[in-house]
Design a protein around this motif. Sequence first.
Motif, PDB file in Angstrom:
ATOM      1  N   HIS A  64       0.677  -0.987  -0.108  1.00 57.33           N
ATOM      2  CA  HIS A  64       0.296   0.039   0.048  1.00 57.33           C
ATOM      3  C   HIS A  64       0.651   1.391  -0.044  1.00 57.33           C
ATOM      4  O   HIS A  64       0.409   1.687  -0.270  1.00 57.33           O
ATOM      5  CB  HIS A  64      -1.061  -0.498   0.781  1.00 57.33           C
ATOM      6  N   ASP A  65       1.327   1.274   0.495  1.00 58.63           N
ATOM      7  CA  ASP A  65       2.393   2.901   0.762  1.00 58.63           C
ATOM      8  C   ASP A  65       3.732   2.562   0.125  1.00 58.63           C
ATOM      9  O   ASP A  65       4.833   3.365  -0.174  1.00 58.63           O
ATOM     10  CB  ASP A  65       2.820   2.535   1.845  1.00 58.63           C
ATOM     11  N   ARG A  68       5.448   5.336  -0.930  1.00 62.60           N
ATOM     12  CA  ARG A  68       6.138   6.224   0.019  1.00 62.60           C
ATOM     13  C   ARG A  68       7.492   7.081  -0.268  1.00 62.60           C
ATOM     14  O   ARG A  68       8.220   7.811  -0.361  1.00 62.60           O
ATOM     15  CB  ARG A  68       6.064   5.891   1.314  1.00 62.60           C
ATOM     16  N   HIS A  86       0.487  10.012  -1.936  1.00 65.73           N
ATOM     17  CA  HIS A  86       0.964   8.756  -1.947  1.00 65.73           C
ATOM     18  C   HIS A  86       0.751   7.680  -2.271  1.00 65.73           C
ATOM     19  O   HIS A  86       0.970   6.751  -2.426  1.00 65.73           O
ATOM     20  CB  HIS A  86       1.912   9.089  -0.557  1.00 65.73           C
ATOM     21  N   HIS A 120      -6.315   3.702  -0.153  1.00 67.68           N
ATOM     22  CA  HIS A 120      -6.041   4.056   1.258  1.00 67.68           C
ATOM     23  C   HIS A 120      -6.419   4.719   2.080  1.00 67.68           C
ATOM     24  O   HIS A 120      -6.171   4.719   3.491  1.00 67.68           O
ATOM     25  CB  HIS A 120      -5.960   2.865   1.040  1.00 67.68           C
ATOM     26  N   ASP A 144      -4.526   0.304   8.432  1.00 72.82           N
ATOM     27  CA  ASP A 144      -2.894   1.557   8.352  1.00 72.82           C
ATOM     28  C   ASP A 144      -4.071   2.226   8.931  1.00 72.82           C
ATOM     29  O   ASP A 144      -2.441   3.294   9.888  1.00 72.82           O
ATOM     30  CB  ASP A 144      -3.521   2.241   6.721  1.00 72.82           C
TER      31      ASP A 144
END
Length: 264
Positions: A64-65, A68, A86, A120, A144
């Motif tokens: 998901h990240d 980043r 992001h 998300h 999250d």
Amino acid sequence: MKLDRDRARRAFAAYAANYNAGDAKVALKISHTYRVAALCERIARSLPLEEPEVDLAWLCGLLHDIGRFEQLRRYGTFNDAESIDHAACSAEVLFGEGHIRDYLDEPDEDAVLETAIRWHSAYRIPEGLSARTQRFCHILRDADKIDILRVNVEVPLEDIYNVSTEALRRSAVTPAVLESFYARHCVLRTLKRTPADNVVGHASLVYELVYPESLRIAAEQGWLWKLLDFHTENAETAAVFAAMRQSMRDWLDATLQDSPKGVQ
Ligand SMILES: [Fe+2]
């Protein structure tokens, strides 16, 4: 979908190795990623979902990240308002640049993964998604949010909000922010004016959790209570936080009592 988790872990580690793990911000996102993946798995099992679905939930967390790292390299910040979305960047790395195939050979779950990852961190998910896609969106969003509580306790608030310790200790809670908290929903970004408002905003993420297991984890892990144990030299702020802590405990107890073990 057939997922080889070791391959996925190796692919993530290899991707993250392109960035400087000596930088505390990079290290923070790596540990956040593994924790969110584990939380997604736990929430998925509680529903309960079948094994391939549990793997898919875990993979949503792992990926998901991923945007980043590029966000930090290009803009030097994790603040989306000052840089880029992001979550959209994660979707671009995976589905625009094609990195998803480093994790998974077959494309059959690409649409679900892309939707869950892209939305998300949005205030709300889009309308019209299938029940199955919604479920993966909610699992990831819950996981999250739960880990954001930890980050806000473990990382000094001065660093997260870019304020001096003095400003933090003097800070008051804005009435509209307090109103949102007692209305039991998360606080809109535009209402927040002070460092203490940001703390209330993060604690109020708990009201947005969808699954009973997510509430159980948030209550159990204790970060929420530490976050609401806000250190302040402002007597009024101290009283406001003590009341919020009690109110949150009462709300969680009542909500968990009412919810069956596995729902939705
Ligand atoms: Fe994120």
